[in-house]
Design a protein around this motif. Sequence first.
Motif, PDB file in Angstrom:
ATOM      1  N   MET A 171     -60.734  17.084   4.101  1.00  7.56           N
ATOM      2  CA  MET A 171     -61.329  15.531   4.578  1.00  7.56           C
ATOM      3  C   MET A 171     -61.807  15.323   6.081  1.00  7.56           C
ATOM      4  N   ILE A 172     -62.232  14.435   6.271  1.00  4.76           N
ATOM      5  CA  ILE A 172     -63.504  13.942   7.183  1.00  4.76           C
ATOM      6  C   ILE A 172     -62.895  12.713   8.045  1.00  4.76           C
ATOM      7  N   TYR A 173     -62.460  13.217   9.092  1.00  2.00           N
ATOM      8  CA  TYR A 173     -61.361  11.949   9.971  1.00  2.00           C
ATOM      9  C   TYR A 173     -63.061  11.512  11.100  1.00  2.00           C
ATOM     10  N   LYS A 174     -62.652  10.160  11.268  1.00  2.00           N
ATOM     11  CA  LYS A 174     -63.253   9.799  12.292  1.00  2.00           C
ATOM     12  C   LYS A 174     -62.517   9.395  13.608  1.00  2.00           C
ATOM     13  N   VAL A 175     -62.746   9.910  14.519  1.00  2.00           N
ATOM     14  CA  VAL A 175     -62.106  10.038  15.852  1.00  2.00           C
ATOM     15  C   VAL A 175     -62.696   8.798  16.555  1.00  2.00           C
ATOM     16  N   TYR A 176     -62.117   7.725  17.431  1.00  2.00           N
ATOM     17  CA  TYR A 176     -62.712   6.787  18.019  1.00  2.00           C
ATOM     18  C   TYR A 176     -61.865   7.005  19.175  1.00  2.00           C
ATOM     19  N   TYR A 177     -62.971   7.616  20.313  1.00  2.00           N
ATOM     20  CA  TYR A 177     -62.057   7.491  21.614  1.00  2.00           C
ATOM     21  C   TYR A 177     -62.569   7.167  23.021  1.00  2.00           C
ATOM     22  N   GLN A 178     -61.900   7.669  24.238  1.00  2.25           N
ATOM     23  CA  GLN A 178     -62.728   7.149  25.945  1.00  2.25           C
ATOM     24  C   GLN A 178     -62.503   8.928  26.097  1.00  2.25           C
ATOM     25  N   GLU A 179     -63.973   8.694  26.923  1.00  3.58           N
ATOM     26  CA  GLU A 179     -63.988  10.638  27.700  1.00  3.58           C
ATOM     27  C   GLU A 179     -63.142  10.970  28.434  1.00  3.58           C
ATOM     28  N   SER A 180     -62.547  10.016  29.021  1.00  4.72           N
ATOM     29  CA  SER A 180     -61.023  11.010  29.849  1.00  4.72           C
ATOM     30  C   SER A 180     -59.729   9.618  29.398  1.00  4.72           C
ATOM     31  N   LYS A 181     -58.225  10.733  29.835  1.00  3.72           N
ATOM     32  CA  LYS A 181     -57.458  10.036  29.641  1.00  3.72           C
ATOM     33  C   LYS A 181     -56.793   8.791  30.306  1.00  3.72           C
ATOM     34  N   LEU A 182     -57.847   8.919  31.609  1.00  3.61           N
ATOM     35  CA  LEU A 182     -57.308   7.979  32.665  1.00  3.61           C
ATOM     36  C   LEU A 182     -57.863   6.917  31.971  1.00  3.61           C
ATOM     37  N   GLU A 183     -59.100   6.315  31.336  1.00  7.59           N
ATOM     38  CA  GLU A 183     -59.894   5.524  31.155  1.00  7.59           C
ATOM     39  C   GLU A 183     -58.449   4.585  30.446  1.00  7.59           C
ATOM     40  N   ILE A 184     -58.761   3.402  30.552  1.00  9.94           N
ATOM     41  CA  ILE A 184     -58.808   1.990  29.534  1.00  9.94           C
ATOM     42  C   ILE A 184     -59.392   1.703  28.839  1.00  9.94           C
ATOM     43  N   PRO A 185     -58.925   1.626  27.669  1.00  6.42           N
ATOM     44  CA  PRO A 185     -59.913   1.805  25.847  1.00  6.42           C
ATOM     45  C   PRO A 185     -60.384   0.551  26.371  1.00  6.42           C
ATOM     46  N   VAL A 186     -61.972   0.283  26.462  1.00  4.30           N
ATOM     47  CA  VAL A 186     -62.719  -1.212  26.592  1.00  4.30           C
ATOM     48  C   VAL A 186     -63.922  -0.323  25.059  1.00  4.30           C
ATOM     49  N   ARG A 187     -63.743  -1.469  24.465  1.00  2.00           N
ATOM     50  CA  ARG A 187     -64.809  -1.240  23.113  1.00  2.00           C
ATOM     51  C   ARG A 187     -65.786  -0.888  23.303  1.00  2.00           C
ATOM     52  N   GLU A 188     -66.304  -1.241  24.397  1.00  2.00           N
ATOM     53  CA  GLU A 188     -67.985  -0.995  25.358  1.00  2.00           C
ATOM     54  C   GLU A 188     -68.061   0.320  25.673  1.00  2.00           C
ATOM     55  N   CYS A 189     -67.308   1.164  25.174  1.00  2.00           N
ATOM     56  CA  CYS A 189     -67.068   2.420  26.265  1.00  2.00           C
ATOM     57  C   CYS A 189     -66.546   3.370  25.343  1.00  2.00           C
ATOM     58  N   THR A 190     -65.806   2.754  24.397  1.00  2.00           N
ATOM     59  CA  THR A 190     -65.396   3.624  22.725  1.00  2.00           C
ATOM     60  C   THR A 190     -66.453   4.539  22.104  1.00  2.00           C
ATOM     61  N   LYS A 191     -65.989   5.956  21.963  1.00  2.00           N
ATOM     62  CA  LYS A 191     -66.830   6.653  21.037  1.00  2.00           C
ATOM     63  C   LYS A 191     -66.716   7.179  20.036  1.00  2.00           C
ATOM     64  N   ALA A 192     -67.245   8.140  19.078  1.00  2.00           N
ATOM     65  CA  ALA A 192     -66.519   8.654  18.142  1.00  2.00           C
ATOM     66  C   ALA A 192     -67.120   9.702  17.021  1.00  2.00           C
ATOM     67  N   LEU A 193     -66.154  10.472  16.974  1.00  2.00           N
ATOM     68  CA  LEU A 193     -66.454  11.562  16.725  1.00  2.00           C
ATOM     69  C   LEU A 193     -66.248  11.948  15.507  1.00  2.00           C
ATOM     70  N   TYR A 194     -66.279  13.286  14.658  1.00  2.00           N
ATOM     71  CA  TYR A 194     -65.992  13.528  13.354  1.00  2.00           C
ATOM     72  C   TYR A 194     -64.967  14.789  12.741  1.00  2.00           C
TER      73      TYR A 194
END
Length: 68
Positions: free
Chosen positions: A1-24
Amino acid sequence: MIYKVYYQESKLEIPVRECTKALYVEAESEREVRLKLKEEPYNIEFVQKLDNSHLEYEQQSEYYKVEN
C-alpha cells in the motif's frame, strides 16, 4: 500500500499549510510508515492511505516518488 505523508521539515516548525510538504511511502500500515520515518527530523502532520483512484491521480504528478 502507498501512503501520502504530509509533514514539516523540522519537528520545531509549527504546521503552516504553505510550508507543508508531502512524500509517498510504501508500507503495510500507518504505524509502519511512522516507524520508517521515526529517525527523520520531520514533524508529521497526517498520514493518508491512498486508494486506487487517488493513487492514479498522484502518480501523474511530477513530484511523485515512492520512498521505501
